[in-house]
Design an enzyme around this catalytic site. Structure first.
Site, PDB file in Angstrom:
ATOM      1  N   GLU A 120       0.812  -1.221   0.000  1.00 62.29           N
ATOM      2  CA  GLU A 120       0.000   0.000   0.000  1.00 62.29           C
ATOM      3  C   GLU A 120       0.845   1.271   0.000  1.00 62.29           C
ATOM      4  O   GLU A 120       0.494   2.258  -0.669  1.00 62.29           O
ATOM      5  CB  GLU A 120      -0.952  -0.004   1.204  1.00 62.29           C
ATOM      6  CG  GLU A 120      -2.107  -0.970   1.102  1.00 62.29           C
ATOM      7  CD  GLU A 120      -1.724  -2.402   1.433  1.00 62.29           C
ATOM      8  OE1 GLU A 120      -2.562  -3.305   1.241  1.00 62.29           O
ATOM      9  OE2 GLU A 120      -0.574  -2.623   1.891  1.00 62.29           O
ATOM     10  N   HIS A 141      -8.953  -5.629  11.653  1.00 66.21           N
ATOM     11  CA  HIS A 141      -9.669  -5.529  10.376  1.00 66.21           C
ATOM     12  C   HIS A 141     -11.063  -4.939  10.547  1.00 66.21           C
ATOM     13  O   HIS A 141     -11.920  -5.105   9.672  1.00 66.21           O
ATOM     14  CB  HIS A 141      -9.788  -6.907   9.716  1.00 66.21           C
ATOM     15  CG  HIS A 141      -8.493  -7.450   9.209  1.00 66.21           C
ATOM     16  ND1 HIS A 141      -7.461  -7.781  10.039  1.00 66.21           N
ATOM     17  CD2 HIS A 141      -8.074  -7.728   7.949  1.00 66.21           C
ATOM     18  CE1 HIS A 141      -6.446  -8.247   9.324  1.00 66.21           C
ATOM     19  NE2 HIS A 141      -6.790  -8.217   8.054  1.00 66.21           N
TER      20      HIS A 141
END
Length: 325
Positions: free
Chosen positions: A60, A129
């Site tokens: 990322e 998450h």
């Protein structure tokens, strides 16, 4: 009007904009060959080819930086994160580069980039998450933050975000990609910074956004049985925030409950609470109540997760409290 899934509305918005502007491209993990981790880019590789729909490694920081740098060469990238939990790896590029390029270049380089992907909890995905970062990004000058709650808004807001010359954080939900709703035909956009009165009412204002607003809808239906009329405002855009619509509603109902899927310290609800008490204190007939997740990392246990997340019963309880019932 046509009926689309949330994921289809996202794909339509990106595809329509890419047909009109060759400087727009989509980049991220699994966006191309796999049609997107949540099938939100289905068919786009076939239409636009690998030069404009680009699969990346799990990196990322790298592809966020490539996207930001490409804006300085005239491109308008859409960067997809498989989840905004993973955007933490690339947050340096978002906060220290995308948000600041225009100012640090003296206005020479705008940064027209959209970072998009899921936010918040999505079932039993546990602590790392299941995090909502809307208030984190909204806290940074230079970024706009959008959180749609239905397919029509998703399409109109995403098209507006892609056309915007500033970096936009566009947050979706894994639990909403299959949601269906009516979407207008043809080209349309929804201005960033304009909230929506999702349901008109007279007794109490409920402010929310994103997928958790469904709990407000359930609560309003339940409260209607007791002749309590709820006005629900969907912020749609967290930054810039439509303070005017919130204040107007509070001045009508004289009560405010804010529902947000976020940790309770220093969030969007906190900002709204401050603004309302500063500008509409004399209109309030009860203290403002904000409803958030528990002040802990998200649990994995389904029983604990249910307790951790706000629910419609929490909203019903809060509304009755501000109604003194």
């Amino acid at each position: 009007m046509k009926t689309l899934q949330f994921r289809q509305a996202i794909a339509e918005a990106m595809s329509e904009e890419m047909r009109n502007d060759e400087s727009i491209y989509l980049m991220g993990e699994e966006v191309a060959e796999y049609n997107g981790a949540y099938k939100a880019s289905k068919g786009m590789l076939d239409e636009f080819g690998p030069d404009r729909v680009i699969d990346t490694p799990i990196a990322e920081l790298g592809f966020a930086g490539i996207g930001v740098g490409s804006t300085m060469g005239g491109n308008r990238p859409i960067i997809e994160f498989m989840t905004f939990n993973f955007a933490l790896v690339g947050i340096d590029q978002i906060i220290n580069n995308a948000a600041k390029i225009r100012q640090m270049s003296g206005g020479q380089f705008p940064c027209p980039i959209v970072f998009r992907g899921p936010t918040g909890s999505a079932g039993q995905l546990a602590a790392t998450h299941s995090q909502a970062f809307e208030s984190w990004y909204a806290n940074c000058p230079g970024l706009k933050v959008v959180v749609p709650s239905n397919p029509a808004d998703a399409k109109g807001l995403l098209k507006a975000a892609i056309r915007d010359n500033d970096p936009v954080i566009f947050m979706e939900s894994e639990q909403m990609y299959g949601d269906k709703g009516e979407v207008p035909e043809g080209d349309y956009t929804i201005p960033l910074g304009v909230a929506d009165i999702r349901r008109e009412g007279t007794d109490v204002t409920i402010v929310s956004f994103g997928k958790i607003i469904k709990e407000a809808d359930k609560a309003a239906d339940e409260l209607a049985k007791d002749n309590i009329s709820c006005e629900i405002i969907d912020l749609r855009t967290v930054k810039p925030l439509d303070y005017e619509m919130v204040l107007k509603s509070v001045k009508k109902t004289n009560r405010l409950v804010i529902l947000e899927e976020a940790w309770p310290f220093g969030n969007v609800a906190t900002e709204i609470t401050y603004h309302v008490q500063s500008n509409a204190f004399d209109y309030l007939d009860a203290p403002i109540i904000k409803i958030n997740t528990a002040d802990t990392p998200a649990p994995y246990s389904p029983v604990l997760l249910e307790e951790w997340l706000p629910s419609y019963t929490d909203v019903v309880e809060a509304v009755k409290k501000v109604m003194y019932k």
